[in-house]
Write a protein that holds these residues in place. Structure first.
Motif, PDB file in Angstrom:
ATOM      1  N   ARG A 169       0.832  -1.161   0.066  1.00  0.00           N
ATOM      2  CA  ARG A 169      -0.058   0.046  -0.071  1.00  0.00           C
ATOM      3  C   ARG A 169       0.867   1.283  -0.087  1.00  0.00           C
ATOM      4  O   ARG A 169       0.775   2.196  -0.658  1.00  0.00           O
ATOM      5  N   THR A 197      -2.109  -0.985  -4.104  1.00  0.00           N
ATOM      6  CA  THR A 197      -3.148  -1.268  -3.478  1.00  0.00           C
ATOM      7  C   THR A 197      -3.995  -2.296  -4.029  1.00  0.00           C
ATOM      8  O   THR A 197      -4.608  -3.404  -3.227  1.00  0.00           O
ATOM      9  N   THR A 225      -3.171  -5.775  -2.787  1.00  0.00           N
ATOM     10  CA  THR A 225      -3.640  -6.097  -1.428  1.00  0.00           C
ATOM     11  C   THR A 225      -5.035  -6.718  -1.399  1.00  0.00           C
ATOM     12  O   THR A 225      -5.785  -7.151  -0.343  1.00  0.00           O
ATOM     13  N   ARG A 277     -13.730   0.069   3.033  1.00  0.00           N
ATOM     14  CA  ARG A 277     -13.151   0.645   4.422  1.00  0.00           C
ATOM     15  C   ARG A 277     -14.015   0.324   5.329  1.00  0.00           C
ATOM     16  O   ARG A 277     -15.182   1.060   5.293  1.00  0.00           O
ATOM     17  N   SER A 283      -6.724  -6.287   7.687  1.00  0.00           N
ATOM     18  CA  SER A 283      -5.634  -5.594   8.525  1.00  0.00           C
ATOM     19  C   SER A 283      -5.665  -4.188   8.369  1.00  0.00           C
ATOM     20  O   SER A 283      -5.084  -3.445   9.425  1.00  0.00           O
ATOM     21  N   HIS A 284      -5.854  -3.652   7.144  1.00  0.00           N
ATOM     22  CA  HIS A 284      -5.696  -2.165   6.807  1.00  0.00           C
ATOM     23  C   HIS A 284      -7.011  -1.365   7.405  1.00  0.00           C
ATOM     24  O   HIS A 284      -6.888  -0.073   7.314  1.00  0.00           O
TER      25      HIS A 284
END
Length: 283
Positions: A65, A70, A73, A262, A277-278
């Motif tokens: 990232r 991105t 991921t 998100r 995890s993000h």
């Protein structure tokens, strides 16, 4: 093939999640990507990513990232990488010969699509309201698994669209059976299949049992929304805000969709999926 035991390969091939330890970095080679918000550079199909190491691992995996990758991921091959590497090609490395590389790179996207269908079918068999369809689901699942074991030449000649239509129609029936049991879900406002909802403000919206198949929810604000039993097959959730949203029992939601969205610690997820995890601890 240093560090790759037959036992691990066989075990990895039986899963519907990527097992990079038993794959020859196929997603990093076979697939193209273009410089964008998702990728820092252009890369044509069949060309190894500059970050791919000699052992087929990503050299910047922990910093993707930060380095502008991105897109990497949020990607999941659904287990197709190890299937093609260890079963379709019997553990033959694409670097050994150009013909193997060409055939492997052509077969991989087909098997990836088939494995995605297997993921949906496997989930559908756990849906209690669709019990009347379980026999048909098992037959189609077995046929889909059979197709994944075709030769490279048979895979590239496969009418994938025709098979996707068969699976899609069956999954639609599964979704309708679930929606039929959700109060008010069959109303006009709950059918948003293929809707353009990019950037829409849907904070706290009651979308329980809604059909959001193929909906464009890029950047939509779904914070605190009720998405229980919503059908999310193929919905584009890139950058969608899911903070505090309830996704209990959401149908056909995949890990890549979640990875692209998100959320936060308050987002309620189906038990089969993992909190990315993000995601922020709290929004």
């Amino acid at each position: 093939m240093s560090g790759r035991s037959d036992t691990r390969a066989d075990a990895g091939a039986d899963t519907l999640r990527g097992d990079c330890a038993n794959c020859f970095g196929l997603c990093c080679v076979a697939l193209p990507f273009a410089a964008s918000a998702d990728f820092a550079v252009d890369k044509p199909a069949g060309t190894p990513c500059a970050n791919l190491a000699a052992d087929f691992r990503c050299g910047i995996h922990e910093r993707l990232r930060d380095r502008g990758f991105t897109g990497c991921t949020v990607y999941d091959c659904f287990g197709a990488g190890q299937k093609v590497s260890m079963i379709t090609f019997g553990g033959r490395d694409w670097r050994q010969d150009p013909d193997t590389a060409r055939r492997m790179f052509a077969a991989f996207p087909v098997v990836r699509h088939l494995h995605e269908l297997l993921t949906y079918l496997t989930e559908a068999l756990t849906v209690e309201p669709a019990r009347s369809l379980h026999g048909e689901l098992r037959r189609v699942l077995e046929e889909t698994e059979r197709l994944t074991l075709l030769t490279p030449e048979e895979l590239t000649a496969l009418d994938l669209d025709a098979h996707r239509r068969i699976v899609g129609d069956l999954l639609l029936r599964v979704g309708e059976l679930v929606r039929a049991g959700v109060p008010g879900a069959k109303g006009r406002k709950k059918n948003r299949r293929g809707a353009d909802l990019m950037g829409a403000r849907l904070t706290g919206t009651d979308l329980r049992g809604a059909s959001l198949r193929g909906a464009y929810l890029i950047g939509a604000d779904l914070s605190g929304a009720d998405l229980r039993q919503a059908d999310l097959l193929g919905a584009d959730l890139r950058d969608a805000k899911l903070a505090g949203a309830d996704l209990t029992g959401a149908l056909f939601l995949t890990q890549p969709q979640l990875n692209a969205a998100r959320g936060d610690a308050r987002t309620v997820l189906p038990a089969r999926l993992t909190r990315p995890s993000h995601w922020t601890p709290e929004s």
